[in-house]
Design an enzyme around this catalytic site. Structure first.
Site, PDB file in Angstrom:
ATOM      1  N   ASP A  66       0.826  -1.205   0.000  1.00  0.00           N
ATOM      2  CA  ASP A  66       0.000   0.000   0.000  1.00  0.00           C
ATOM      3  C   ASP A  66       0.861   1.257   0.000  1.00  0.00           C
ATOM      4  OD1 ASP A  66      -2.312  -1.421  -0.042  1.00  0.00           O
ATOM      5  OD2 ASP A  66      -2.843  -1.086   2.046  1.00  0.00           O
ATOM      6  N   MET A 116      -8.031   9.107   7.894  1.00  0.00           N
ATOM      7  CA  MET A 116      -8.483   9.561   6.563  1.00  0.00           C
ATOM      8  C   MET A 116      -9.499  10.695   6.665  1.00  0.00           C
ATOM      9  SD  MET A 116      -8.844   5.744   4.879  1.00  0.00           S
ATOM     10  CE  MET A 116      -9.664   5.077   6.354  1.00  0.00           C
ATOM     11  N   LYS A 122      -3.835   3.114  -2.373  1.00  0.00           N
ATOM     12  CA  LYS A 122      -5.054   3.901  -2.526  1.00  0.00           C
ATOM     13  C   LYS A 122      -4.825   5.223  -1.804  1.00  0.00           C
ATOM     14  CE  LYS A 122      -8.338   0.038  -2.496  1.00  0.00           C
ATOM     15  NZ  LYS A 122      -9.227   0.429  -3.577  1.00  0.00           N
TER      16      LYS A 122
END
Length: 263
Positions: free
Chosen positions: A52, A186, A73
């Site tokens: 990641d 996030m 991502k």
């Protein structure tokens, strides 16, 4: 005993990393020193790493000659779809590779590790789960912010903030009424909306709030503000993802602990 010998000894009783198997592993909050011995051992044994965006170059360097496949991502940027990542894992395993799927933090904490394990199970691909240090908990400890503290916090909420203000959003007003610290993953882009909803739910605008960027890495930065001022401070100080938002009185303990820090 050398580090290599220590890792080999600690991992001697673990199952063999066999061809055609996928190991879903957590890389911790960022710095290689926070890897578990088992994950470090897997990095040395794998044929390929599917990693990641939050996995550091220093961690990947431990993979030696293994193939590296980026599957990161990042919000607002071109990213691999979850379906394409899962398909890659299955394809590599069926080709007889020993596949290490490496994620920041722990694979089962906002890492979609459960979804990938489910897909592997349905495809008949053998897999193991290698836990990692949960990024938020390790990062806060490193920053001298105690996640729980007698007399201050009795529980903690780990929340994702990327959906703030959408139909898929959490009930931030309800979280505010709980009155316990909240750690938001996030959520930097939506920090203003999150703050507004928490204040509407009853949290004081003066609630201590911290933002920890790139925790445990050389790029680590931390700001401390209040719930009412944190959005402006994030913009003024040009903070960027990856970042954790910490909301609650536990933030105030940082000054107390730093006053006695002997490191």
């Amino acid at each position: 005993m050398s580090l290599t010998d220590m890792i080999a000894s600690a991992c001697a009783a673990t199952p063999d990393f066999e061809p055609g198997h996928v190991w879903l592993a957590g890389a911790g909050p960022g710095h290689p020193r926070y890897l578990t011995l088992e994950v470090a051992d897997a990095l040395a044994k794998c044929d390929c790493v599917v990693y990641d965006a939050l996995v550091s170059a220093e961690v990947l360097a431990l993979a030696g000659t293994a193939e590296l496949h980026f599957a990161g991502k990042r919000g607002g940027k071109p990213s691999a779809t979850q379906e394409s990542i899962t398909a890659m894992l299955i394809e590599l395993a069926r080709a007889g590779r020993r596949v290490l799927r490496l994620k920041g933090g722990d694979p089962f904490v906002f890492g979609r590790g459960g979804e990938e394990a489910e897909a592997l199970a349905k495809a008949g691909i053998p897999f193991r789960i290698l836990p990692g240090l949960t990024s938020s908990l390790a990062a806060l400890a490193s920053a001298h912010i105690p996640v729980t503290m007698r007399g201050i916090s009795r529980s903690i909420t780990l929340a994702t903030g990327h959906a703030a203000g959408t139909p898929d959003d959490l009930d931030w007003r309800a979280l505010a009424r709980v009155g316990e610290p909240i750690i938001v993953y996030m959520g930097l882009k939506m920090i203003g909306e999150i703050s507004r909803l928490l204040i509407e739910g009853g949290l004081s605008p003066e609630t201590p709030t911290a933002v920890l960027m790139s925790a445990t890495t050389p790029d680590e930065r931390l700001l401390v503000a209040t719930l009412a001022t944190v959005e402006a401070e994030v913009r003024r100080q040009d903070f960027a993802a990856p970042a954790l938002i910490v909301i609650g009185d536990i933030v105030s303990m940082r000054d107390v602990l730093n006053s006695g820090d002997g490191s």
